[in-house]
Design a protein around this motif. Structure first.
Motif, PDB file in Angstrom:
ATOM      1  N   HIS A 180      -8.885 -27.995 -13.634  1.00  0.00           N
ATOM      2  CA  HIS A 180      -7.941 -26.833 -14.039  1.00  0.00           C
ATOM      3  C   HIS A 180      -6.872 -26.695 -13.151  1.00  0.00           C
ATOM      4  N   LEU A 181      -5.759 -26.726 -13.811  1.00  0.00           N
ATOM      5  CA  LEU A 181      -4.685 -26.625 -12.961  1.00  0.00           C
ATOM      6  C   LEU A 181      -3.375 -25.426 -13.606  1.00  0.00           C
ATOM      7  N   VAL A 182      -3.068 -24.600 -12.626  1.00  0.00           N
ATOM      8  CA  VAL A 182      -1.953 -23.667 -12.887  1.00  0.00           C
ATOM      9  C   VAL A 182      -0.687 -23.732 -12.300  1.00  0.00           C
ATOM     10  N   PHE A 183       0.357 -23.899 -13.000  1.00  0.00           N
ATOM     11  CA  PHE A 183       1.738 -24.214 -12.455  1.00  0.00           C
ATOM     12  C   PHE A 183       2.475 -22.717 -12.516  1.00  0.00           C
ATOM     13  N   GLU A 184       2.720 -22.114 -11.473  1.00  0.00           N
ATOM     14  CA  GLU A 184       3.470 -20.691 -11.598  1.00  0.00           C
ATOM     15  C   GLU A 184       4.956 -21.005 -11.963  1.00  0.00           C
ATOM     16  N   ASP A 185       5.462 -21.924 -11.674  1.00  0.00           N
ATOM     17  CA  ASP A 185       6.927 -21.964 -11.870  1.00  0.00           C
ATOM     18  C   ASP A 185       7.374 -23.107 -13.063  1.00  0.00           C
ATOM     19  N   ASN A 186       7.019 -22.893 -14.143  1.00  0.00           N
ATOM     20  CA  ASN A 186       7.086 -24.059 -15.086  1.00  0.00           C
ATOM     21  C   ASN A 186       8.292 -23.716 -15.814  1.00  0.00           C
ATOM     22  N   TYR A 187       9.509 -24.108 -15.174  1.00  0.00           N
ATOM     23  CA  TYR A 187      10.927 -23.933 -15.471  1.00  0.00           C
ATOM     24  C   TYR A 187      11.323 -24.675 -16.868  1.00  0.00           C
ATOM     25  N   ASP A 188      12.124 -23.953 -17.701  1.00  0.00           N
ATOM     26  CA  ASP A 188      12.754 -24.342 -18.901  1.00  0.00           C
ATOM     27  C   ASP A 188      13.655 -25.804 -18.646  1.00  0.00           C
ATOM     28  N   THR A 189      13.719 -26.440 -19.486  1.00  0.00           N
ATOM     29  CA  THR A 189      14.712 -27.785 -19.675  1.00  0.00           C
ATOM     30  C   THR A 189      16.309 -27.039 -19.053  1.00  0.00           C
ATOM     31  N   GLY A 190      16.537 -27.545 -18.285  1.00  0.00           N
ATOM     32  CA  GLY A 190      18.082 -27.534 -17.668  1.00  0.00           C
ATOM     33  C   GLY A 190      18.001 -26.195 -16.641  1.00  0.00           C
ATOM     34  N   THR A 191      16.920 -25.809 -16.336  1.00  0.00           N
ATOM     35  CA  THR A 191      16.935 -24.737 -15.327  1.00  0.00           C
ATOM     36  C   THR A 191      15.715 -25.268 -14.043  1.00  0.00           C
ATOM     37  N   GLY A 192      15.811 -24.420 -12.983  1.00  0.00           N
ATOM     38  CA  GLY A 192      14.855 -24.561 -12.054  1.00  0.00           C
ATOM     39  C   GLY A 192      15.325 -25.506 -10.949  1.00  0.00           C
ATOM     40  N   ASP A 193      14.228 -25.366  -9.985  1.00  0.00           N
ATOM     41  CA  ASP A 193      14.569 -26.315  -8.577  1.00  0.00           C
ATOM     42  C   ASP A 193      13.430 -27.406  -8.509  1.00  0.00           C
ATOM     43  N   HIS A 194      12.900 -27.539  -9.562  1.00  0.00           N
ATOM     44  CA  HIS A 194      11.939 -28.684  -9.659  1.00  0.00           C
ATOM     45  C   HIS A 194      11.642 -29.320 -11.100  1.00  0.00           C
ATOM     46  N   TYR A 195      11.340 -30.272 -11.143  1.00  0.00           N
ATOM     47  CA  TYR A 195      11.013 -30.979 -12.161  1.00  0.00           C
ATOM     48  C   TYR A 195       9.369 -30.470 -13.027  1.00  0.00           C
ATOM     49  N   SER A 196       9.574 -29.908 -14.092  1.00  0.00           N
ATOM     50  CA  SER A 196       8.343 -28.941 -14.544  1.00  0.00           C
ATOM     51  C   SER A 196       7.638 -29.714 -15.664  1.00  0.00           C
ATOM     52  N   LEU A 197       6.182 -29.397 -15.582  1.00  0.00           N
ATOM     53  CA  LEU A 197       5.847 -29.650 -17.078  1.00  0.00           C
ATOM     54  C   LEU A 197       6.344 -29.359 -18.358  1.00  0.00           C
ATOM     55  N   ARG A 198       6.946 -28.229 -18.347  1.00  0.00           N
ATOM     56  CA  ARG A 198       7.764 -27.915 -19.582  1.00  0.00           C
ATOM     57  C   ARG A 198       8.855 -28.741 -19.661  1.00  0.00           C
ATOM     58  N   GLN A 199       9.436 -29.125 -18.740  1.00  0.00           N
ATOM     59  CA  GLN A 199      10.566 -30.013 -19.117  1.00  0.00           C
ATOM     60  C   GLN A 199      10.014 -31.503 -19.378  1.00  0.00           C
ATOM     61  N   ILE A 200       8.888 -32.148 -18.925  1.00  0.00           N
ATOM     62  CA  ILE A 200       8.526 -33.232 -19.157  1.00  0.00           C
ATOM     63  C   ILE A 200       7.876 -33.194 -20.526  1.00  0.00           C
ATOM     64  N   CYS A 201       7.423 -32.171 -21.219  1.00  0.00           N
ATOM     65  CA  CYS A 201       6.859 -32.047 -22.378  1.00  0.00           C
ATOM     66  C   CYS A 201       8.065 -31.602 -23.438  1.00  0.00           C
ATOM     67  N   ASP A 202       9.030 -31.343 -22.910  1.00  0.00           N
ATOM     68  CA  ASP A 202      10.325 -31.282 -23.863  1.00  0.00           C
ATOM     69  C   ASP A 202      10.731 -32.539 -24.033  1.00  0.00           C
ATOM     70  N   GLN A 203      10.280 -33.284 -25.671  1.00  0.00           N
ATOM     71  CA  GLN A 203      10.667 -34.525 -26.006  1.00  0.00           C
ATOM     72  C   GLN A 203      11.061 -34.461 -27.281  1.00  0.00           C
ATOM     73  N   PRO A 204      11.677 -35.435 -27.985  1.00  0.00           N
ATOM     74  CA  PRO A 204      12.269 -35.321 -29.462  1.00  0.00           C
ATOM     75  C   PRO A 204      11.030 -35.496 -30.297  1.00  0.00           C
ATOM     76  N   LEU A 205       9.985 -36.255 -29.831  1.00  0.00           N
ATOM     77  CA  LEU A 205       8.799 -36.741 -30.523  1.00  0.00           C
ATOM     78  C   LEU A 205       7.745 -35.232 -30.777  1.00  0.00           C
ATOM     79  N   VAL A 206       8.034 -34.280 -29.942  1.00  0.00           N
ATOM     80  CA  VAL A 206       7.266 -32.993 -29.954  1.00  0.00           C
ATOM     81  C   VAL A 206       8.149 -31.950 -30.739  1.00  0.00           C
ATOM     82  N   LYS A 207       7.305 -31.181 -31.551  1.00  0.00           N
ATOM     83  CA  LYS A 207       7.809 -30.097 -32.501  1.00  0.00           C
ATOM     84  C   LYS A 207       8.790 -29.210 -31.349  1.00  0.00           C
TER      85      LYS A 207
END
Length: 248
Positions: free
Chosen positions: A84-111
């Motif tokens: 069980h993991l929580v990431f507090e700063d899960n910044y959107d693509t193009g923003t933030g100061d670190h590579y986030s899960l939201r950025q990683i999951c932003d893929q053309p094959l994902v809706k």
């Protein structure tokens, strides 16, 4: 929860902040801080879990608020056997100061994933319009690198409060996603508390978030909960906090 043991991993012990003003130090917390600081990935979790008598790590919640590469933290948590993991700063693509899960999951094959780097595309025009209203909205020039690299932050994996930058290919970005997906049971982004029409926030773009808990037509509920009495700035801090349930 108040009776459960807490382990805090932080370079600076919170008691140091007491010299400057109010700070919270929990007597029920073991601090790996100051001279005792050990990075999450280097902690001897076997000894630490034994110290607290924890046999089942699937009952442990790990909360990250450290602005580090979340791909690395994800792998370290998996290796340590946490579920069980929580990431507090899960910044959107193009923003933030670190590579986030939201950025990683932003893929053309994902809706809804993947991006066009043309300023004249539908996305490009929408982003230009929305940037006029939302402070943290990102237009195409900010989103995309010189060769059309939209993943991460302009094709970069950022880390450690923006102190580290590494260019990656879209193929590497996809490989990171595939690794995450192979261990992922549940991904849930916490929604904003209420719609911008109620909170009057103008910082984050609601088009890049999940639906708020309290919708724009639920003014009575918003007022009933006393949310209208809060300082409006409190609603500006939404960062797509995410809960993950994972397996080895």
């Amino acid at each position: 929860m108040p009776t459960k043991p807490i382990i805090s991993i932080t370079p600076r012990h919170p008691e140091k902040y007491l010299q400057k003003g109010p700070a919270y130090v929990d007597s029920n917390c073991k601090y790996l801080a100051g001279k005792n600081f050990v990075d999450f990935g280097n902690v001897n979790w076997n000894d630490l879990m034994d110290e607290f008598g924890i046999k089942d790590r699937s009952k442990v919640l790990v909360f990250f608020d450290d602005h580090q590469n979340e791909m690395r933290r994800f792998q370290q948590a998996i290796h340590a056997g946490f579920s069980h993991l929580v990431f507090e700063d899960n910044y959107d693509t193009g923003t933030g100061d670190h590579y986030s899960l939201r950025q990683i999951c932003d893929q053309p094959l994902v809706k809804g994933g993947g991006h066009s780097c043309s300023a004249m595309s539908k996305e490009g025009r929408l982003r230009a319009t929305r940037q006029e209203k939302w402070e943290k909205a990102v237009d195409i020039k900010e989103l995309c690198g010189p060769a059309g690299e939209w993943w991460g932050v302009r094709g970069e994996v950022r880390d450690n409060f923006n102190h580290s930058f590494e260019q990656i290919t879209q193929e590497q970005h996809l490989e990171n996603f595939m690794l995450i997906e192979s261990h992922l049971d549940l991904y849930w982004e916490l929604p904003p508390v209420a719609a911008p029409s109620l909170t009057q926030q103008s910082r984050y773009d609601p088009a890049r978030t999940t639906y708020p808990i309290i919708r724009g037509n639920e003014t009575a509920l918003f007022d009933q909960l006393g949310l209208g009495n809060l300082d409006k700035v409190l609603f500006n801090g939404y960062t797509q906090m995410v809960y993950l349930k994972v397996f080895p």
